[in-house]
Design a protein around this motif. Sequence first.
Motif, PDB file in Angstrom:
ATOM      1  N   PHE A  92      -5.284   2.940 -45.706  1.00 34.63           N
ATOM      2  CA  PHE A  92      -5.187   2.745 -47.004  1.00 34.63           C
ATOM      3  C   PHE A  92      -3.716   2.216 -47.086  1.00 34.63           C
ATOM      4  O   PHE A  92      -3.273   1.226 -47.766  1.00 34.63           O
ATOM      5  CB  PHE A  92      -5.482   3.558 -48.288  1.00 34.63           C
ATOM      6  CG  PHE A  92      -4.731   3.237 -49.473  1.00 34.63           C
ATOM      7  CD1 PHE A  92      -5.678   2.087 -50.270  1.00 34.63           C
ATOM      8  CD2 PHE A  92      -3.603   3.632 -50.184  1.00 34.63           C
ATOM      9  CE1 PHE A  92      -5.145   1.953 -51.534  1.00 34.63           C
ATOM     10  CE2 PHE A  92      -3.522   3.373 -51.393  1.00 34.63           C
ATOM     11  CZ  PHE A  92      -4.067   2.222 -52.087  1.00 34.63           C
ATOM     12  N   TYR A  93      -2.761   2.960 -46.559  1.00 33.36           N
ATOM     13  CA  TYR A  93      -1.398   2.720 -46.248  1.00 33.36           C
ATOM     14  C   TYR A  93      -1.142   1.136 -45.630  1.00 33.36           C
ATOM     15  O   TYR A  93      -0.179   0.411 -46.278  1.00 33.36           O
ATOM     16  CB  TYR A  93      -0.998   3.837 -45.400  1.00 33.36           C
ATOM     17  CG  TYR A  93       0.600   3.590 -44.858  1.00 33.36           C
ATOM     18  CD1 TYR A  93       1.712   3.556 -46.276  1.00 33.36           C
ATOM     19  CD2 TYR A  93       0.997   2.810 -43.907  1.00 33.36           C
ATOM     20  CE1 TYR A  93       2.983   3.269 -45.927  1.00 33.36           C
ATOM     21  CE2 TYR A  93       2.407   2.720 -43.475  1.00 33.36           C
ATOM     22  CZ  TYR A  93       3.339   2.862 -44.644  1.00 33.36           C
ATOM     23  OH  TYR A  93       4.817   2.360 -44.353  1.00 33.36           O
ATOM     24  N   LEU A  94      -2.008   0.734 -44.359  1.00 33.07           N
ATOM     25  CA  LEU A  94      -1.716  -0.209 -43.824  1.00 33.07           C
ATOM     26  C   LEU A  94      -2.218  -1.201 -44.692  1.00 33.07           C
ATOM     27  O   LEU A  94      -1.639  -2.489 -44.814  1.00 33.07           O
ATOM     28  CB  LEU A  94      -2.468  -0.009 -42.540  1.00 33.07           C
ATOM     29  CG  LEU A  94      -1.845   0.574 -41.224  1.00 33.07           C
ATOM     30  CD1 LEU A  94      -2.591   0.571 -40.269  1.00 33.07           C
ATOM     31  CD2 LEU A  94      -0.333   0.336 -41.295  1.00 33.07           C
ATOM     32  N   GLN A  95      -3.406  -1.020 -45.314  1.00 28.95           N
ATOM     33  CA  GLN A  95      -3.730  -2.200 -46.233  1.00 28.95           C
ATOM     34  C   GLN A  95      -2.975  -2.488 -47.402  1.00 28.95           C
ATOM     35  O   GLN A  95      -2.654  -3.616 -47.524  1.00 28.95           O
ATOM     36  CB  GLN A  95      -5.152  -1.549 -46.982  1.00 28.95           C
ATOM     37  CG  GLN A  95      -5.949  -2.700 -47.460  1.00 28.95           C
ATOM     38  CD  GLN A  95      -7.380  -2.318 -47.851  1.00 28.95           C
ATOM     39  OE1 GLN A  95      -7.462  -1.035 -48.482  1.00 28.95           O
ATOM     40  NE2 GLN A  95      -8.243  -3.218 -47.878  1.00 28.95           N
ATOM     41  N   SER A  96      -2.044  -1.569 -47.882  1.00 32.68           N
ATOM     42  CA  SER A  96      -1.158  -1.751 -48.726  1.00 32.68           C
ATOM     43  C   SER A  96      -0.159  -2.731 -48.221  1.00 32.68           C
ATOM     44  O   SER A  96       0.594  -3.182 -48.946  1.00 32.68           O
ATOM     45  CB  SER A  96      -0.712  -0.464 -49.583  1.00 32.68           C
ATOM     46  OG  SER A  96      -0.066   0.300 -48.891  1.00 32.68           O
ATOM     47  N   LYS A  97       0.491  -2.082 -47.151  1.00 30.93           N
ATOM     48  CA  LYS A  97       1.456  -2.895 -46.490  1.00 30.93           C
ATOM     49  C   LYS A  97       1.076  -4.314 -46.198  1.00 30.93           C
ATOM     50  O   LYS A  97       1.959  -5.331 -46.474  1.00 30.93           O
ATOM     51  CB  LYS A  97       1.825  -2.420 -45.079  1.00 30.93           C
ATOM     52  CG  LYS A  97       2.603  -1.136 -45.028  1.00 30.93           C
ATOM     53  CD  LYS A  97       4.078  -1.397 -45.865  1.00 30.93           C
ATOM     54  CE  LYS A  97       5.124  -0.916 -44.864  1.00 30.93           C
ATOM     55  NZ  LYS A  97       6.310  -1.260 -45.398  1.00 30.93           N
ATOM     56  N   VAL A  98      -0.058  -4.688 -46.024  1.00 35.45           N
ATOM     57  CA  VAL A  98      -0.786  -6.061 -45.764  1.00 35.45           C
ATOM     58  C   VAL A  98      -0.487  -6.737 -47.226  1.00 35.45           C
ATOM     59  O   VAL A  98      -0.128  -7.847 -47.409  1.00 35.45           O
ATOM     60  CB  VAL A  98      -2.161  -6.019 -45.211  1.00 35.45           C
ATOM     61  CG1 VAL A  98      -2.889  -7.464 -45.351  1.00 35.45           C
ATOM     62  CG2 VAL A  98      -2.100  -5.522 -43.975  1.00 35.45           C
ATOM     63  N   VAL A  99      -1.163  -6.269 -48.390  1.00 34.98           N
ATOM     64  CA  VAL A  99      -1.104  -6.788 -49.537  1.00 34.98           C
ATOM     65  C   VAL A  99       0.456  -6.870 -50.016  1.00 34.98           C
ATOM     66  O   VAL A  99       0.683  -7.994 -50.530  1.00 34.98           O
ATOM     67  CB  VAL A  99      -1.551  -5.781 -50.559  1.00 34.98           C
ATOM     68  CG1 VAL A  99      -1.346  -6.118 -52.056  1.00 34.98           C
ATOM     69  CG2 VAL A  99      -3.187  -5.613 -50.279  1.00 34.98           C
TER      70      VAL A  99
END
Length: 128
Positions: A92-99
């Motif tokens: 989820f952390y990496l996904q939020s960085k992508v966003v």
Amino acid sequence: MAKYLAQIIVMGAQVVGRAFARALRQEYAASQEAARARGRAGKESAAASSITGMTLQEAQQILNISTLTPEEIQKNYEHLFKANDKSVGGSFYLQSKVVRAKERLDEELSIQNQDKQTKPPQDQQSTT
């Protein structure tokens, strides 16, 4: 002996102090020149970096983008967003960085588009 040692220390401190002052003046002049070169778009880009907490370079690295094109941004965003989905074992952390990276790049694109709209074409600039 102590007198000479003290003189050496004082002269060394003066030399280092002058070199440090000269370096500061050069750095200040270079930053002022860079700010003038960037102009309005550079100021807005810097403001966007401070608001989003992510620099343009960091956002480009996260999404693996070399040129700012909406198609490439969207393609890489969708791929990385799906790859980091928690349901497929992603983070989820990496996904939020992508966003956040996509948001920063979208902001940069809008700044560049505004800058292009406000600047007259090159041939008109030379005649005025």
